[in-house]
Design a protein around this motif. Structure first.
Motif, short mmCIF file in Angstrom:
data_model
loop_
_atom_site.label_atom_id
_atom_site.label_comp_id
_atom_site.label_asym_id
_atom_site.label_seq_id
_atom_site.Cartn_x
_atom_site.Cartn_y
_atom_site.Cartn_z
N VAL A 131 0.81 -1.21 0.00
CA VAL A 131 0.00 0.00 0.00
C VAL A 131 0.85 1.27 0.00
O VAL A 131 0.45 2.29 -0.55
CB VAL A 131 -0.96 -0.02 1.21
CG1 VAL A 131 -1.71 1.29 1.34
CG2 VAL A 131 -1.93 -1.19 1.08
N SER A 132 2.03 1.21 0.59
CA SER A 132 2.86 2.41 0.73
C SER A 132 3.47 2.89 -0.58
O SER A 132 3.89 4.05 -0.68
CB SER A 132 3.98 2.15 1.75
OG SER A 132 4.87 1.16 1.26
N LEU A 133 3.53 2.04 -1.59
CA LEU A 133 4.23 2.38 -2.82
C LEU A 133 3.70 3.65 -3.47
O LEU A 133 4.46 4.45 -4.00
CB LEU A 133 4.16 1.21 -3.82
CG LEU A 133 4.89 -0.07 -3.39
CD1 LEU A 133 4.67 -1.18 -4.41
CD2 LEU A 133 6.38 0.21 -3.22
N LYS A 134 2.39 3.84 -3.43
CA LYS A 134 1.78 5.01 -4.07
C LYS A 134 1.65 6.20 -3.12
O LYS A 134 1.17 7.26 -3.54
CB LYS A 134 0.40 4.65 -4.62
CG LYS A 134 0.42 3.67 -5.77
CD LYS A 134 -0.98 3.42 -6.30
CE LYS A 134 -0.96 2.47 -7.49
NZ LYS A 134 -2.34 2.23 -8.02
N LEU A 135 2.10 6.04 -1.88
CA LEU A 135 1.90 7.08 -0.87
C LEU A 135 3.18 7.72 -0.37
O LEU A 135 3.20 8.91 -0.06
CB LEU A 135 1.14 6.49 0.33
CG LEU A 135 -0.21 5.85 0.06
CD1 LEU A 135 -0.72 5.17 1.35
CD2 LEU A 135 -1.22 6.86 -0.44
N LYS A 136 4.25 6.94 -0.27
CA LYS A 136 5.43 7.38 0.48
C LYS A 136 6.16 8.54 -0.14
O LYS A 136 6.91 9.24 0.56
CB LYS A 136 6.37 6.21 0.72
CG LYS A 136 6.89 5.54 -0.54
CD LYS A 136 7.72 4.32 -0.16
CE LYS A 136 8.26 3.60 -1.38
NZ LYS A 136 9.03 2.39 -1.00
N ASP A 137 5.98 8.79 -1.43
CA ASP A 137 6.65 9.92 -2.08
C ASP A 137 5.73 11.11 -2.27
O ASP A 137 6.08 12.07 -2.96
CB ASP A 137 7.22 9.48 -3.43
CG ASP A 137 8.31 8.43 -3.29
OD1 ASP A 137 9.06 8.49 -2.30
OD2 ASP A 137 8.40 7.55 -4.16
N GLU A 138 4.55 11.03 -1.65
CA GLU A 138 3.56 12.10 -1.80
C GLU A 138 3.41 12.88 -0.50
O GLU A 138 2.62 12.56 0.36
CB GLU A 138 2.20 11.51 -2.22
CG GLU A 138 2.21 10.74 -3.52
CD GLU A 138 2.43 11.63 -4.74
OE1 GLU A 138 2.32 12.87 -4.59
OE2 GLU A 138 2.72 11.09 -5.82
N GLY A 139 4.22 13.91 -0.33
CA GLY A 139 4.11 14.75 0.86
C GLY A 139 4.60 14.08 2.11
O GLY A 139 5.43 13.16 2.08
#
Length: 356
Positions: A131-139
């Motif tokens: 789940v973190s793949l699409k989130l960790k580089d976003e803010g």
């Protein structure tokens, strides 16, 4: 530690994240936390049947976001929470989203990009990895881990089971993706010292179309929810489940361990967190290993009894009240160090920690 929090959403009798939320509220109350409920839709009969007000929860009018002013807010897999984040964020002290799946909601990714989600909560490392793949580089991405509390009292432990037949089953919603294409072959090929008797709870026309046939007569098929979960587990000596899905932390595993049903399941995903292979159940890497371990389960009565006792003890130690309270205390400490309404927020240590 915090003394109150607000749930955006409401527990229900429908299972999944709604049931998990119900169990966590029991844990929070045990910790002395005042729990507020602000639903994303009108309170229907299913919600009111949970009797949360009688259990000490404080109700808010649905979607009355102004009434949650200054509170830490949390939501379990609620899509309407994600859609309402801009308004919720105006009043909440912090916002936390619990993704119980192993994939992202589109609005979850959007909310992270727009800085509307302060914390993302996970139960397992393998779910976080996906789940973190699409989130960790976003803010500013703040993942936190917790050990969920499982309220085992809802599932009576059955140790004295009739041995005239080897009774087994599987339970899930009637989603064809929940069934391995070889599930029926496993049941029909495995052996037992007595007659086999199977029960599939969660059968439908769509499931049947996946196999192109109904199972052999010794396997009964029932629609989802046509039998109580208690009655299902009381009938099943073993839960033999092969799926095409990658599970986060299957509630079936907790329910089976609480009930004394032996787990024979896939060696992947959340099953690995729940089953100690050969000690509290069986993990299977392929179809032929399913055949061997399911057959062994059928033949070895003493081994089954040792496994069911070990599984119940592990459930109490690893997923019981104390373990859950300890992990939630760490989550709440992180919440207290962050005020989402402030222009600057301190960094916190959110290094992923495996849930054993």
């Amino acid at each position: 530690m915090i003394d109150e929090l607000c749930v955006i959403g409401h527990p229900s009798t429908l299972g999944g994240a709604d049931t998990e939320l119900d169990h966590q509220i029991r844990c929070w109350h045990e910790m002395g936390i005042e729990v507020h409920l602000c639903h994303t839709m009108p309170y229907d009969g299913n919600a009111l049947a949970m009797q949360m007000e009688e259990r000490g929860c404080i109700y808010h009018e649905p979607r009355d976001w102004e009434s949650i002013q200054g509170m830490h807010c949390i939501s379990f897999c609620n899509s309407q929470f994600l859609k309402g984040l801009k308004e919720i964020k105006r009043y909440a002290r912090s916002t936390s989203f619990v993704n119980c799946m192993t994939w992202n909601f589109d609005d979850e990714v959007r909310g992270q990009k727009e800085g509307l989600i302060d914390f993302h909560l996970y139960q397992t490392k393998h779910a976080y990895d996906r789940v973190s793949l699409k989130l960790k580089d976003e803010g500013k991405y703040r993942p936190l881990f917790f050990t969920p509390f499982f309220y085992a009292e809802e599932f009576p432990y059955v140790s004295d089971r009739p041995q005239d037949k080897f009774r087994f089953g599987r339970i899930s919603r009637d989603d064809p993706g929940k069934f391995s294409s070889q599930q029926l072959w496993i049941y029909e090929t495995m052996t037992a010292p007595v007659d086999k008797q199977g029960l599939i709870l969660g059968w439908s026309d769509n499931v049947e179309s996946k196999f192109g046939r109904r199972p052999e007569p010794f396997i009964q098929v029932l629609p989802a929810c046509s039998l109580s979960q208690r009655a299902f587990y009381a009938q099943c000596e073993a839960i033999i489940m092969s799926t095409d899905t990658f599970e986060n932390l299957p509630r079936v595993g907790f329910e089976a361990m609480a009930s004394g049903s032996i787990l024979v399941v896939d060696d992947k995903g959340g099953w690995r967190s729940q089953v100690n292979d050969g000690i509290t159940g069986w993990l299977c890497r392929d179809n032929r290993e399913f055949i061997y371990k399911a057959s062994r389960c059928a033949y070895e009565e003493q081994e089954r009894n040792e496994m069911r006792h070990a599984a119940r003890e592990n459930l109490e130690n690893q997923w019981g009240m104390q373990a859950a309270m300890d992990s939630w205390a760490q989550v709440f400490e992180a919440w207290e160090r962050v005020d989402s309404r402030s222009a600057t927020t301190p960094e916190i240590n959110t290094s992923p920690v495996m849930v054993n």
